[in-house]
Every structure is written in C-alpha cells, then in structure tokens.
Design a protein around this motif. Sequence first.
Motif, PDB file in Angstrom:
ATOM      1  N   THR A  29       0.878  -1.114   0.044  1.00  0.00           N
ATOM      2  CA  THR A  29      -0.036   0.006   0.007  1.00  0.00           C
ATOM      3  C   THR A  29       0.857   1.284  -0.024  1.00  0.00           C
ATOM      4  O   THR A  29       1.567   1.454   0.873  1.00  0.00           O
ATOM      5  N   ALA A  30       0.923   1.883  -1.212  1.00  0.00           N
ATOM      6  CA  ALA A  30       1.961   2.992  -1.155  1.00  0.00           C
ATOM      7  C   ALA A  30       1.328   4.242  -0.728  1.00  0.00           C
ATOM      8  O   ALA A  30       2.002   5.057  -0.251  1.00  0.00           O
ATOM      9  N   VAL A  31       0.043   4.598  -0.968  1.00  0.00           N
ATOM     10  CA  VAL A  31      -0.703   5.419  -0.222  1.00  0.00           C
ATOM     11  C   VAL A  31      -1.801   5.002   0.568  1.00  0.00           C
ATOM     12  O   VAL A  31      -2.816   4.088  -0.027  1.00  0.00           O
ATOM     13  N   ASP A  32      -2.308   5.397   1.954  1.00  0.00           N
ATOM     14  CA  ASP A  32      -2.944   4.674   2.534  1.00  0.00           C
ATOM     15  C   ASP A  32      -4.155   5.626   3.189  1.00  0.00           C
ATOM     16  O   ASP A  32      -3.978   6.377   4.203  1.00  0.00           O
ATOM     17  N   ALA A  33      -5.135   5.714   2.779  1.00  0.00           N
ATOM     18  CA  ALA A  33      -6.436   6.330   3.126  1.00  0.00           C
ATOM     19  C   ALA A  33      -6.224   7.917   3.494  1.00  0.00           C
ATOM     20  O   ALA A  33      -6.382   8.222   4.526  1.00  0.00           O
ATOM     21  N   LEU A  34      -5.476   8.659   2.479  1.00  0.00           N
ATOM     22  CA  LEU A  34      -4.724   9.724   2.934  1.00  0.00           C
ATOM     23  C   LEU A  34      -5.579  11.033   2.582  1.00  0.00           C
ATOM     24  O   LEU A  34      -6.231  11.011   1.386  1.00  0.00           O
ATOM     25  N   SER A  35      -5.713  11.895   3.420  1.00  0.00           N
ATOM     26  CA  SER A  35      -6.742  13.082   3.074  1.00  0.00           C
ATOM     27  C   SER A  35      -5.938  14.253   3.190  1.00  0.00           C
ATOM     28  O   SER A  35      -5.119  14.365   4.260  1.00  0.00           O
ATOM     29  N   ALA A 209      12.727  21.442   1.733  1.00  0.00           N
ATOM     30  CA  ALA A 209      11.239  21.662   2.018  1.00  0.00           C
ATOM     31  C   ALA A 209      10.979  23.004   3.230  1.00  0.00           C
ATOM     32  O   ALA A 209      10.131  23.660   2.861  1.00  0.00           O
ATOM     33  N   MET A 210      11.991  22.950   4.021  1.00  0.00           N
ATOM     34  CA  MET A 210      11.874  23.846   5.011  1.00  0.00           C
ATOM     35  C   MET A 210      12.176  25.376   4.198  1.00  0.00           C
ATOM     36  O   MET A 210      11.466  26.399   4.729  1.00  0.00           O
ATOM     37  N   THR A 211      12.794  25.447   3.360  1.00  0.00           N
ATOM     38  CA  THR A 211      13.309  26.735   2.842  1.00  0.00           C
ATOM     39  C   THR A 211      12.055  27.078   1.861  1.00  0.00           C
ATOM     40  O   THR A 211      11.708  28.288   1.737  1.00  0.00           O
ATOM     41  N   LEU A 212      11.517  26.166   0.910  1.00  0.00           N
ATOM     42  CA  LEU A 212      10.684  26.542  -0.252  1.00  0.00           C
ATOM     43  C   LEU A 212       9.253  26.601   0.390  1.00  0.00           C
ATOM     44  O   LEU A 212       8.712  27.654  -0.273  1.00  0.00           O
ATOM     45  N   ALA A 213       8.813  25.858   1.421  1.00  0.00           N
ATOM     46  CA  ALA A 213       7.373  25.523   1.516  1.00  0.00           C
ATOM     47  C   ALA A 213       6.639  26.401   2.363  1.00  0.00           C
ATOM     48  O   ALA A 213       7.112  26.898   3.630  1.00  0.00           O
ATOM     49  N   ASP A 214       5.358  26.840   2.044  1.00  0.00           N
ATOM     50  CA  ASP A 214       4.642  27.639   3.156  1.00  0.00           C
ATOM     51  C   ASP A 214       3.914  26.737   4.068  1.00  0.00           C
ATOM     52  O   ASP A 214       4.180  26.767   5.306  1.00  0.00           O
ATOM     53  N   ARG A 215       3.699  25.360   3.901  1.00  0.00           N
ATOM     54  CA  ARG A 215       3.354  24.305   4.639  1.00  0.00           C
ATOM     55  C   ARG A 215       4.021  23.144   3.851  1.00  0.00           C
ATOM     56  O   ARG A 215       4.330  23.028   2.595  1.00  0.00           O
ATOM     57  N   ILE A 216       4.206  22.037   4.979  1.00  0.00           N
ATOM     58  CA  ILE A 216       4.943  20.845   4.736  1.00  0.00           C
ATOM     59  C   ILE A 216       4.128  19.703   5.276  1.00  0.00           C
ATOM     60  O   ILE A 216       3.227  19.806   6.245  1.00  0.00           O
ATOM     61  N   GLY A 217       3.769  18.433   4.347  1.00  0.00           N
ATOM     62  CA  GLY A 217       3.273  17.363   4.526  1.00  0.00           C
ATOM     63  C   GLY A 217       4.255  16.360   4.785  1.00  0.00           C
ATOM     64  O   GLY A 217       4.693  15.809   3.773  1.00  0.00           O
ATOM     65  N   VAL A 218       4.803  15.894   6.055  1.00  0.00           N
ATOM     66  CA  VAL A 218       5.399  14.953   6.353  1.00  0.00           C
ATOM     67  C   VAL A 218       4.821  13.437   6.156  1.00  0.00           C
ATOM     68  O   VAL A 218       3.961  13.006   6.789  1.00  0.00           O
ATOM     69  N   MET A 219       5.234  12.775   5.375  1.00  0.00           N
ATOM     70  CA  MET A 219       4.822  11.412   4.819  1.00  0.00           C
ATOM     71  C   MET A 219       5.583  10.167   5.499  1.00  0.00           C
ATOM     72  O   MET A 219       6.710  10.286   5.369  1.00  0.00           O
ATOM     73  N   ASN A 220       5.096   9.103   5.863  1.00  0.00           N
ATOM     74  CA  ASN A 220       5.742   7.900   6.540  1.00  0.00           C
ATOM     75  C   ASN A 220       4.742   6.890   6.304  1.00  0.00           C
ATOM     76  O   ASN A 220       3.554   6.660   6.713  1.00  0.00           O
ATOM     77  N   HIS A 221       5.267   5.635   5.400  1.00  0.00           N
ATOM     78  CA  HIS A 221       4.284   4.624   5.387  1.00  0.00           C
ATOM     79  C   HIS A 221       3.327   4.953   4.546  1.00  0.00           C
ATOM     80  O   HIS A 221       2.066   4.103   5.067  1.00  0.00           O
ATOM     81  N   GLY A 222       2.915   5.864   3.825  1.00  0.00           N
ATOM     82  CA  GLY A 222       1.845   5.829   2.895  1.00  0.00           C
ATOM     83  C   GLY A 222       0.877   6.730   3.657  1.00  0.00           C
ATOM     84  O   GLY A 222      -0.401   7.087   3.088  1.00  0.00           O
TER      85      GLY A 222
END
Length: 373
Positions: A29-35, A209-222
């Motif tokens: 499962t590469a992406v798991d019920a992500l919203s 990511a810290m330099t570029l982004a307004d917000r960051i979504g940190v992903m782990n195990h999908g």
Amino acid sequence: MRRALVSRDDHDTPMVRFDAVTRRFAEVTAVDALSLDIRAGEFFALLGPSGCGKTTLLRMLAGFERPDDGRILLAGQDIAAVPPWRRPVNMMFQSYALFPHLSVAGNVAFGLKQERLPRAEVESRVAAMLRLVRLDGLGSRKPHQLSGGQRQRVALARALAKHPKVLLLDEPLAALDKKLREETQFELMALQERLDTTFVVVTHDQEEAMTLADRIGVMNHGRLAQVGTPAEIYEQPRSRWIAGFIGDVNFFEGSVTAVDGDDVEMTDAAGRVFRAAGAPPVRTGDRITLAVRPEKISVATGSGAAEPINSVAGKVADIGYLGDISVYKVRLDDGAVIKAAVTNARRRIESSIDWDDTVRLSFPPDAAVVLTE
C-alpha cells in the motif's frame, strides 16, 4: 524568507483535495487512506523518506496513476475521469526529460503546439517563459549546450508555458550541486510568488522543504504524519519519529514525576530531573520523551555546580566546525551523547572549548517538546 500565508476562510474550496485516497501495488500500500487539502497559491512540500508514497501521490494528481479508493478534486471538481493531458496541471520531472533533438525554444513550445495554439501565441508565450526564467537569448541552443541549472530552468519554463493551475515538481533540484541548489531554491520561491500558482514539490531533503514551502506534509508509510508550517513541524513535532526526521534533536526519556498545568517535571533513569513547559495532557507516572534541538542547548566550560533541572555534565567527544556554527557532541557519565550547536560569534581559533574538556549543558523549560508517542 517565505511570505506569510494569506488568511483564507475555512469554507473556501481548496485548489487540491485528496479525499481518503489509497493506492496499492500488489501487496504494497503506497498511499493509505490519505486526506489532504492544498490551498490556491500555496507552495506545498511533500516530505518523507524514500518509499513513503510521496511521488505516488504526486503521480495520481498528475493522472499517471489512478487511486484504488478515494477521490482527488481539483478546484472542487473530481478529476478521476480526466486524462493527464487534459488536466490543468503540469509536472516537472526529476530528470527534466528534455527532448535532446529540440532547441530550448522547441522544448518550451512542445506542449503548446500539441494544443494546436496559433503560431503567434506559441512564440509569444515561449518568449515570455524564457524571460521569466532568465534564459532569453538562449532559445536556439540544444539541451546538451546548457549547464545543469539552465536545463532545470528550461524544464521549468516548459512546465509553466501551458499556464497550469497546479505545478508539480518531483525532486526538481536533486541534480544540481549544493550551491546552485540553494540559489535555485530562492529563484523558485520568487517565481511562485510572482505567478501566484499553486506549487506542489516532492522532496526527501528536509532543508529544501523548510526553505521552499509555506506548509509541509510529512509522509511515512503512505500516511501523513504531520502537516504544518516549517516552524510548526520543526518546533512542535507530533511524534518522536517526526522530531528525529526533521533536523537534529536530542531525546531525554523518563517518567513524569510532577504536573503543574502544562508544566511537566520528568526524572530519567539516572535520577536527573528535567522540566518542560507547554506539555500536552500527561499524568504522573507516564513515560514521556523530551525532544531538545541542539541550538537550544547552552554550553559552559567546566562541570560547575549542578543545576537542579535541565542540566547535565559530560566530556566533549567530538567537535564539528561548520563555519557559522560549531557542533559539540558531549558524552555523559552513563554513555549518552548529547549534541549542542553554538554560533561562532568569535573566530574558531579563539574557542575555549576543545576535545575531552568537561562542560555543562543546559536548556530552558520552553526549549523542550514533550512527546508521548
């Protein structure tokens, strides 16, 4: 410095919405019920280790992969049935994927010609894009005649030429050397602000990511482990994993011995007492971890008189001189190693701290983040 995000009403339709999206490859499962909601005009970063599902998420938005479950909405419209070439998004690949037989101008014009736009409009847009990325005058060159940074800009101009609502960037700076990568980060930020286009970047580089982004979504195990501004992710990580993944951190483990409002006192296995402010709800006896960033720790020479809280003594085991800061690894009596980062206000040759010196480390209660998971 990133601009402050424009305050938007909670009822505004997000530019991109992933609604319980799942993508499987055989048994994985590469992406798991992500919203996730991404706002219009936002520079959003998907950050995580290799294999966490961030590129799969990007490819589903681009239309190169289809979700097994859930919906992907663009400006409120479900785009499941829309083929990649009909979606108002464009993707800049890590490899740039430039056509070697076409000139710079030909590469930028390729997508526009596929849409059968009038020749005059194609030429006008190509010229505008090359000016935007500071490549005007190089339109007749072939990709092999350009530097790595110039090829990166050609790929960016080609991706922007069709005026997408969302620009997707998959590890866009990975092929550049460190100095050029840092320069290009600020160019990308300025370009995104100028165009006010939604940018979504995938990277495994925390600093990027810290330099570029307004917000960051940190992903782990999908899954999304945490979503927030760079400051929120760094200063208030939700878990030990996030604290350890984003930057350097020291962990102090122990049991809660006293609670006073949102102030917590903890005692570790060696009997050392630590205090943290702004803690989540915990009870006496709970096992917790305090996360303290190296730059929050003060270093004083000599063992000194033991402070009652948030103070430990040890010997300097290693020193890393990084120009603007020096990083000290200090080994405590029980073998634990604590890292402290000190700004080099003076020249290194004048430093009073050396290998095997005994030093005392300390930090204020509000420097410690209490983690319960």
